[in-house]
Write a protein that holds these residues in place. Structure first.
Motif, PDB file in Angstrom:
ATOM      1  N   MET A  66       0.998  -1.412  -0.110  1.00 11.85           N
ATOM      2  CA  MET A  66       0.008  -0.029  -0.020  1.00 11.85           C
ATOM      3  C   MET A  66       1.069   1.330  -0.003  1.00 11.85           C
ATOM      4  O   MET A  66       0.573   2.209  -0.766  1.00 11.85           O
ATOM      5  N   VAL A  67       1.888   1.084   0.859  1.00 13.77           N
ATOM      6  CA  VAL A  67       3.083   2.356   0.911  1.00 13.77           C
ATOM      7  C   VAL A  67       3.292   2.597  -0.681  1.00 13.77           C
ATOM      8  O   VAL A  67       3.366   3.831  -1.223  1.00 13.77           O
ATOM      9  N   LEU A 124       2.115   1.580  -3.586  1.00 12.13           N
ATOM     10  CA  LEU A 124       1.116   2.114  -4.343  1.00 12.13           C
ATOM     11  C   LEU A 124       0.808   3.421  -4.326  1.00 12.13           C
ATOM     12  O   LEU A 124       0.453   4.179  -5.002  1.00 12.13           O
ATOM     13  N   TYR A 125       0.770   3.811  -2.928  1.00 10.18           N
ATOM     14  CA  TYR A 125       0.096   4.943  -2.574  1.00 10.18           C
ATOM     15  C   TYR A 125       1.445   6.307  -3.316  1.00 10.18           C
ATOM     16  O   TYR A 125       0.862   7.127  -3.831  1.00 10.18           O
ATOM     17  N   ALA A 126       2.640   5.742  -2.990  1.00 10.00           N
ATOM     18  CA  ALA A 126       3.606   6.828  -3.559  1.00 10.00           C
ATOM     19  C   ALA A 126       3.586   6.822  -5.148  1.00 10.00           C
ATOM     20  O   ALA A 126       3.739   7.971  -5.601  1.00 10.00           O
ATOM     21  N   ILE A 153       0.955   6.577  -7.023  1.00 12.64           N
ATOM     22  CA  ILE A 153      -0.158   7.033  -7.519  1.00 12.64           C
ATOM     23  C   ILE A 153      -0.246   8.701  -7.061  1.00 12.64           C
ATOM     24  O   ILE A 153      -0.575   9.272  -7.876  1.00 12.64           O
ATOM     25  N   THR A 154       0.158   8.963  -5.725  1.00 12.86           N
ATOM     26  CA  THR A 154      -0.052  10.330  -5.464  1.00 12.86           C
ATOM     27  C   THR A 154       0.998  11.288  -5.672  1.00 12.86           C
ATOM     28  O   THR A 154       0.921  12.332  -5.716  1.00 12.86           O
ATOM     29  N   LYS A 155       2.464  10.705  -5.595  1.00  5.24           N
ATOM     30  CA  LYS A 155       3.532  11.703  -5.684  1.00  5.24           C
ATOM     31  C   LYS A 155       3.806  12.153  -7.211  1.00  5.24           C
ATOM     32  O   LYS A 155       3.325  11.486  -7.961  1.00  5.24           O
ATOM     33  N   LYS A 209       7.980   8.292  -7.349  1.00  2.00           N
ATOM     34  CA  LYS A 209       7.154   7.168  -8.142  1.00  2.00           C
ATOM     35  C   LYS A 209       7.878   6.037  -8.179  1.00  2.00           C
ATOM     36  O   LYS A 209       7.688   5.090  -7.834  1.00  2.00           O
ATOM     37  N   GLY A 267       8.604   4.296  -5.094  1.00  4.11           N
ATOM     38  CA  GLY A 267       7.368   3.617  -4.704  1.00  4.11           C
ATOM     39  C   GLY A 267       7.065   2.261  -5.454  1.00  4.11           C
ATOM     40  O   GLY A 267       6.798   1.282  -4.725  1.00  4.11           O
TER      41      GLY A 267
END
Lengths: 137, 501
Positions: A22-23, A25-27, A29-31, A37, A40
């Motif tokens: 999740m960490v 994927l979060y990076a 998608i959002t960074k 990226k 991530g």
């Protein structure tokens, strides 16, 4: 609550895999920064690698190396005494794949930086002259 | 000898990829003949494999002499042999086509381009022959990584497009790897045949269900099914012309093949029958892909981008056909028909798009006026491909839609018929606009009295026209039942359906 704790503690490796995934994927998608990226992406790949490694582990087992010589032939290897080496071997290959992916990604990031002078995705998109043919999603 | 053919078909392009790299230092002139020679040999080998598979059943080659499930196995069944022939021929045609544009665009780095091109081909051919799920992951990444690098060579925003393709593609590959991890954890095997045998008692377990979802999502990203297609239009648009042809036709179909192989050889049709609602959901996503892809395509002014969105729609057709498999007696027939047809049609269209860019640097559909007279051969090939895509009777697209609609009616999912017709209508809207501009609309200024024919070089024109004619030739081939044995063999191998076209 008790049951939940037991779930988490007995399957700690899977929970950790999911948390790391999740960490990652979060990076991804959002960074907005391309290197973040990439970081991530690497975390995501590492999560998968760790999951495979944890599958091979066994309680009280040792590394799967058979000693040659003296009495090696006398006692046939018992599978329970050794951790499963196959996931490790698979992950050696997966690490090679991950490193190559990282290499290509960093090479692209360098080229993008040379071309645009920035690594921020939004800035790069803003810098590109809006051209009519790029309409649409 | 024949049992070793599968090993040769990947060894050959793999070694040649390194050969091309070194030849770039010492014998620059030898690179291109080497590439075409090796790809030509691959086509011959694929033909030999196809022949051998239909004579003696599927070819199995144990790498290093270790029998499965311990060793890695190369396993070519009838579906693999069919796809090998298709993919190797497309690679050869795209290589012939790409030569002039590569030489003008990448003067001193031509050898590196061809080296990567051969690696991409190696990866794709490898995916088609492997019988091991982890080996499939590695080869998928070999193909994808060369694909990212090749897309990045293109002009404009190619680098960013390639970067996004890489990020999203890696998520897809990681999901697939997690899926394999779950399957390995519950069965202890990585061999496809072995997994197909070990899994049935475990169908109810959460791990197998989660593995299925991860693998399906992973491949949905790789094939660019509708909500997960975001990487695909940019990648296809900005890639160099030759690479657009190859990844839009061969690479997309290779990932679809891998999905089919995983679904029907590893999970088998019994698993799918148990989880029908999930499969119906896949069908709805496919229908959504068909319609959304077409609607996005209408909005585009860049021809290559329009073709890319059209590919999203067409992947929807193939996935819908896959989703209908458990409900019909036709089995994989409609899916196979469209895999071949769409590969040929899209390759031809991207070749025409690349030719327009190569000769006149025109990618905006509005600027295509007068091309029908300036580039008669290429335009004619494009016209044939467009007619075939829309589904004019004896053409390839007509056969696709015929079998797909028959399958839908048999499965009693009538709303899907409406989806197919609606998406066809939308297709007519966006493709006919192109035909109208190329052939009917007059060139703005100055009105030429005698238009000079300025065709692209023969090496670009011949593959394009050949594929254009093939789009109409394939239709009668399917209808005459020449390829029926292939479809029947595939269905029998996976235990599906009964009838074949």
């Amino acid at each position: 609550m008790e049951a939940l704790w037991e779930q988490i503690l007995t399957k700690a490796n899977y929970w950790m895999t999911i948390a790391l995934m999740m960490v990652g994927l979060y990076a991804m998608i959002t960074k907005r920064n391309l290197v973040k990226k990439i970081i991530g992406m690497n975390i995501l790949q590492t999560a998968v690698i760790l999951m495979f490694i944890s599958i091979g582990a066994k309680r009280g087992a040792t590394i799967p190396i058979l000693k040659h010589g003296d009495a090696a032939a006398a006692h046939a290897p018992r599978a329970v005494d050794y951790i499963n080496p196959l996931p490790h071997v698979l992950m050696l290959t997966a690490i090679v794949v991950a490193v190559s992916t990282l290499g290509v990604a960093l090479a692209l990031a360098v080229k993008i930086y040379q071309q645009n002078g920035t690594l921020d995705e939004a800035d790069i998109l803003a810098r590109q002259v809006p051209r009519s043919h790029e309409g649409g999603p | 000898m024949t049992s070793q053919l599968p090993a040769f078909i990947i060894l050959l392009p793999l070694t040649a990829a390194f050969g091309a790299f070194f030849a770039g230092w010492w014998f620059r002139k030898a690179v291109y003949p080497l590439v075409v020679g090796v790809l030509g040999l691959c086509v011959l080998l694929a033909g030999g494999i196809l022949h051998a598979v239909f004579d003696h059943g599927s070819l199995r080659y144990f790498l290093g002499g270790w029998p499965p499930p311990v060793g890695i196995e190369l396993h070519v069944d009838s579906l693999g042999a069919f796809m090998l022939t298709l993919v190797s021929s497309l690679s050869l045609l795209a290589a012939i086509y790409a030569k002039p544009s590569v030489e003008t665009e990448l003067a001193d780095r031509v050898a590196l381009f061809w080296s990567l091109y051969l690696l991409l081909t190696t990866g794709m051919l490898g995916i088609l022959i492997t019988g091991d799920v982890f080996n499939l992951f590695v080869l998928l990444e070999v193909a994808s990584l060369s694909g990212y690098a090749l897309v990045g060579i293109g002009r404009g925003q190619a680098l960013l497009a390639s970067f996004r393709y890489l990020i999203i593609g890696t998520i897809g590959a990681s999901f697939y790897l997690i899926g394999i991890g779950y399957l390995y954890a519950v069965t202890g095997s990585l061999n496809m045949v072995d997994l197909g045998r070990l899994l049935p008692p475990l169908y109810g377990t959460r791990a197998v269900q989660a593995a299925f979802i991860f693998i399906l999502t992973g491949f949905a990203i790789k094939i660019a099914l509708f909500p997960l297609h975001a990487w695909q239009p940019d990648a296809y648009t900005y890639a160099p012309s030759g690479i657009s042809v190859l990844i839009a036709s061969a690479m997309a179909k290779t990932s679809l093949y891998a999905l089919i192989r995983l679904l029907f050889a590893v999970f088998t049709v019994d698993f799918i029958t148990v989880y029908r609602p999930l499969f119906n959901f896949l069908g709805w996503m496919a229908a959504l892909s068909m319609i959304a892809g077409s609607i996005f395509a209408i909005r585009q002014r860049n021809f290559k981008r329009m073709l890319a969105y059209s590919s999203v729609a067409n992947v929807g057709y193939i996935v819908l056909a896959i989703a209908l498999v458990p409900a019909t007696l036709q089995g994989l027939a409609p899916a196979l028909v469209h895999i071949l047809n769409h590969a040929v049609i899209k390759a031809c269209m991207f070749m025409a798009a690349g030719a327009f860019i190569y000769r006149f640097d025109r990618w905006d559909i509005g600027e295509f006026t007068g091309l029908g007279r300036r580039m008669p051969w290429t335009s004619f090939a494009l016209l044939l491909a467009i007619l075939a895509m829309i589904g004019m009777p004896p053409s390839a697209g007509f056969v696709t839609k015929w079998y797909l609609v028959l399958a839908i009616i048999e499965a009693k999912q009538y709303p899907m018929v409406a989806a197919v017709f609606f998406s066809t209508l939308l297709m007519i809207v966006y493709f006919w606009r192109v035909v109208e501009i190329i052939y009917v609309r007059p060139e703005r200024s100055p009105v030429p009295t005698a238009v000079r024919v300025e065709e692209v070089p023969l090496s670009m024109r011949v593959p394009c026209v050949a594929l254009g004619i093939a789009t109409f030739a394939i239709g009668p081939v399917w209808m005459a039942g020449i390829l029926t044995p292939v479809v029947t063999a595939v269905n029998t191998a996976f235990g599906l359906g009964g009838q074949a076209p």
